[in-house]
Design a protein around this motif. Sequence first.
Motif, PDB file in Angstrom:
ATOM      1  N   TRP A  21       6.396   5.917   3.451  1.00  0.00           N
ATOM      2  CA  TRP A  21       5.116   6.625   3.538  1.00  0.00           C
ATOM      3  C   TRP A  21       4.820   7.025   4.986  1.00  0.00           C
ATOM      4  N   PRO A  22       5.599   7.929   5.564  1.00  0.00           N
ATOM      5  CA  PRO A  22       5.401   8.309   6.977  1.00  0.00           C
ATOM      6  C   PRO A  22       4.070   8.988   7.240  1.00  0.00           C
ATOM      7  N   GLY A  23       3.513   9.647   6.217  1.00  0.00           N
ATOM      8  CA  GLY A  23       2.237  10.328   6.435  1.00  0.00           C
ATOM      9  C   GLY A  23       1.123   9.369   6.792  1.00  0.00           C
ATOM     10  N   LYS A  25      10.696   7.414  -2.859  1.00  0.00           N
ATOM     11  CA  LYS A  25       9.657   8.420  -2.710  1.00  0.00           C
ATOM     12  C   LYS A  25       9.986   9.363  -1.564  1.00  0.00           C
ATOM     13  N   VAL A  26       9.381  10.533  -1.606  1.00  0.00           N
ATOM     14  CA  VAL A  26       9.707  11.538  -0.604  1.00  0.00           C
ATOM     15  C   VAL A  26       9.199  11.111   0.754  1.00  0.00           C
ATOM     16  N   GLY A  27       9.988  11.435   1.782  1.00  0.00           N
ATOM     17  CA  GLY A  27       9.580  11.182   3.158  1.00  0.00           C
ATOM     18  C   GLY A  27       9.272  12.489   3.840  1.00  0.00           C
ATOM     19  N   ARG A  74       0.728  -4.365   3.391  1.00  0.00           N
ATOM     20  CA  ARG A  74       1.811  -3.793   4.207  1.00  0.00           C
ATOM     21  C   ARG A  74       2.091  -2.367   3.780  1.00  0.00           C
ATOM     22  N   VAL A  75       2.553  -1.577   4.753  1.00  0.00           N
ATOM     23  CA  VAL A  75       2.948  -0.183   4.508  1.00  0.00           C
ATOM     24  C   VAL A  75       4.335   0.015   5.089  1.00  0.00           C
ATOM     25  N   LEU A 133       0.835  -1.199   0.000  1.00  0.00           N
ATOM     26  CA  LEU A 133       0.000   0.000   0.000  1.00  0.00           C
ATOM     27  C   LEU A 133       0.870   1.248   0.000  1.00  0.00           C
ATOM     28  N   THR A 134       0.423   2.249  -0.724  1.00  0.00           N
ATOM     29  CA  THR A 134       1.103   3.535  -0.794  1.00  0.00           C
ATOM     30  C   THR A 134       0.142   4.618  -0.323  1.00  0.00           C
ATOM     31  N   GLU A 135       0.611   5.833  -0.347  1.00  0.00           N
ATOM     32  CA  GLU A 135      -0.234   6.944   0.054  1.00  0.00           C
ATOM     33  C   GLU A 135      -1.452   7.078  -0.857  1.00  0.00           C
ATOM     34  N   GLU A 136      -1.288   6.662  -2.116  1.00  0.00           N
ATOM     35  CA  GLU A 136      -2.379   6.794  -3.075  1.00  0.00           C
ATOM     36  C   GLU A 136      -3.386   5.643  -2.980  1.00  0.00           C
TER      37      GLU A 136
END
Length: 836
Positions: free
Chosen positions: A463-465, A808-810, A457-458, A406-409
Amino acid sequence: MSNQEDSWVSSFVFLHLCASSIPILGSTVLLQELSPQHYFSGLEAGRASLAFFTHQASPGAQPFLEQIESSAEVLQDYGISVVKVNCPKEDASRYCGKENALRKAYLFRGNILIREFPTDALFDVNSIVANVLFALLFNEVKYVETLADLQNIENVLRGKSNMVFAYVPATGTAEHRAVMEAAFVYGTIHQFVLTTEAALLKATGNDGPDVSSAWLLFCHCQRATDPAQPCRRTALGQPLTLLNIHRHLKLMGAPLVTEVAEDPEKVSTVHLQLGLPLVFILSQKETYEADRRTAEFVAWQLLGKAGVALLSRDIVDLNVLHQSNVALKTPDEGVPIQYLVLEDTDEVITLVEDKTKVKQIQEEEEEQEDEDEKENNNQDIQDDQVVEAVSRDKKQELPLEQVLVLTEETFHSSLSEAARTVVLFYASWEAVSLAVLRSYSEVADHLKGTPGVLLSRVNCWDWPGICTQENVTQFPTVKIYQKGEKSVTYDGMWGTDELTSFIILSRVSCPLKLATMEEAEGYLRGEFPAELSSHHHPALLGVFSTATSEAREAFEAAGNVLSGHVKMGMYLEDDALALSRKYSMSPPALLLARSRGRSVEGIALSKQSVQDMVQMIRYELLDIFPEITVQNLPQYLQLTKPFLILFSDGDINQMESEEMLKLAKGSPQQAFVACWLNLKKTPVGFGILRVYFATVPSLPVLVWVNLHAGGQVFKFPPEQSITEVNVLSWLEKLRAGLETPSSTMSEEDWKPPLPAYDFLQMMDTAMPELPLHNSHRPGDMPAQHPPKSPGGDTAMREEPSQQTMAEKVGSPGRDLRGTAPRLAAREKQGKRHSEL
């Protein structure tokens, strides 16, 4: 300020400093001697002059005249003339006729009197220059006495201009002079504020300021946008001299972060020119935003100590950049740039403040490379078994194709598409997370094809957000999400069986409400519900009548607490009384079936509070004569009872098992925990016996130990057979104090070697100006949604490659969220997801 203006100011200050350091022959010619008539007739509009009126035969004025003469050349640099006015004896004017007037010096601008100075206040060159400039700049340099006055000035300047706030213990000092000379030059660029109030300096929030020394703070009000936040302040770390103030203001006026797109060897900034080092944060296109925020965070911490530049890997073609994340350039000629791999921004700051740190870090990197080459096969020197296991198995590829990434999107859309989504939140750089990832892959294999369950899983590093939003405060964390219900967090052991059991039990309501007598009987036999028919779990059934609503409500609340851990059912119908009487109970009661209904135990339900109900259910589900394992030991330790343990090298024989079972059933519930430990299945028992007896005794051996009271260890006499009668007789001797303990455990407090990782604390929340980044960048490619399976659930897919996803950006801050830490992880940990 434009570059042209900045160049003019720098040149003026430089020439002034040089001129003030060169002695001028015949400097006394700078002190004019005029008569009162000539002085007042020659005053020019807008031009300042300092006049001292004296009689020719006034011997008391000689010391003051010497200081006036010395200050004349300095004041002339600021366009201020110094005049000695010789008063005739017969002159009775305002300045010559009164004795007290002759004890003062007068500052005029044109023919307007600005200020009168008692001669005892102008006791040397510093006091003369400081007081004269202070008087002339009275409207430009604000003097404040209270914190409210200072805050009012900040409020006016916020978003418009910066402020230079200076504290001097007294006016007329060398530091006061330096501040006023700087204000004369920079007063049109920054707002200067002065105070002599020690209480005000303390109120500004500086850590233990020495009020006996002068202080200067540069307040970055131009950057401040939040009315509730005070302006950032950067203190001058050197003594208050004009040269140091000029240097400090030059550094404060330099760009916070310089973006570099050329060979760093050719880069020159104002920091290097002023003798300070330059730190390069290495960046690339995919992580530019995060790296930019990281560079700004570092720059604020090092402001006035070093410069910070953002160096693009994509533009500069240097091989060394691919193995490093930070570079350091010193102002010393001939010293090469140092390329390093650092873990967080604290190390960057230490790098600048401690010059010996560069060599130390390089040596550590070389040692780490040597260790990686050796494969580290010596398990005896490993001080962390989890880290050792992960390192040992790092080349084994995990079968993670059954686990959706899983991602932020895709996070929220995946939760809404699946009936039940299990999410593992982990950190790809942390050993425990990687070990649990192995168990999680085995769980996915066990549950493959289970309808209505999606394992995902994340990676909180990428993906800290998401993890912050879901309140994931430590690694790893497993949560189960079900449509329309609150998420359930797993708090059990991290083994495959325990995780699988939790996920399976979470599929069924807890407690499960049964509608008919047939359903209740089938539930006790393990035939209902269908989802659990192939899995063995002790079944707990609560039987209630309409008159027992309070106990029923407590039971339902306890089910919410125990969801995922216990199989609980509830029967509340007209024939509930008949069901309970079948097992010689009356409502409210609990019926416990341990082995699919072959034996059902009735338990009177007298507990009414939710907490007592939960505790009682957990206790009743414990085995009567359990086999102790690493997994279930914590449950029995929580009972805080003495242990009667039978250590066996394999399964215990039937006779001993029956005797110990009778002993366990016959003893009062509050007495002790009768249990056994199979050393073949749980070899850690050998270590336990060595602690108890120094050497492993002949097996089987029966041991009494009370870890919660004294820690005394007693061994059952080996010459006696293990029977209920013999053991009870021996226990009576223990209570009477007739037996001597074999050993006594130490009172050392057993704690984890390290505290749990607090994920939110690791994120950068210390700087409110640098908020946590948790939104999708426009430059990132949107992740595609996984395809739908024929059954309607989201199909599993493989995680994107490390190059597309791991970069990806953190978030900004102390852990170098951009390229820097990811490079360190790749170099030292290998492939973070597909290999352990």
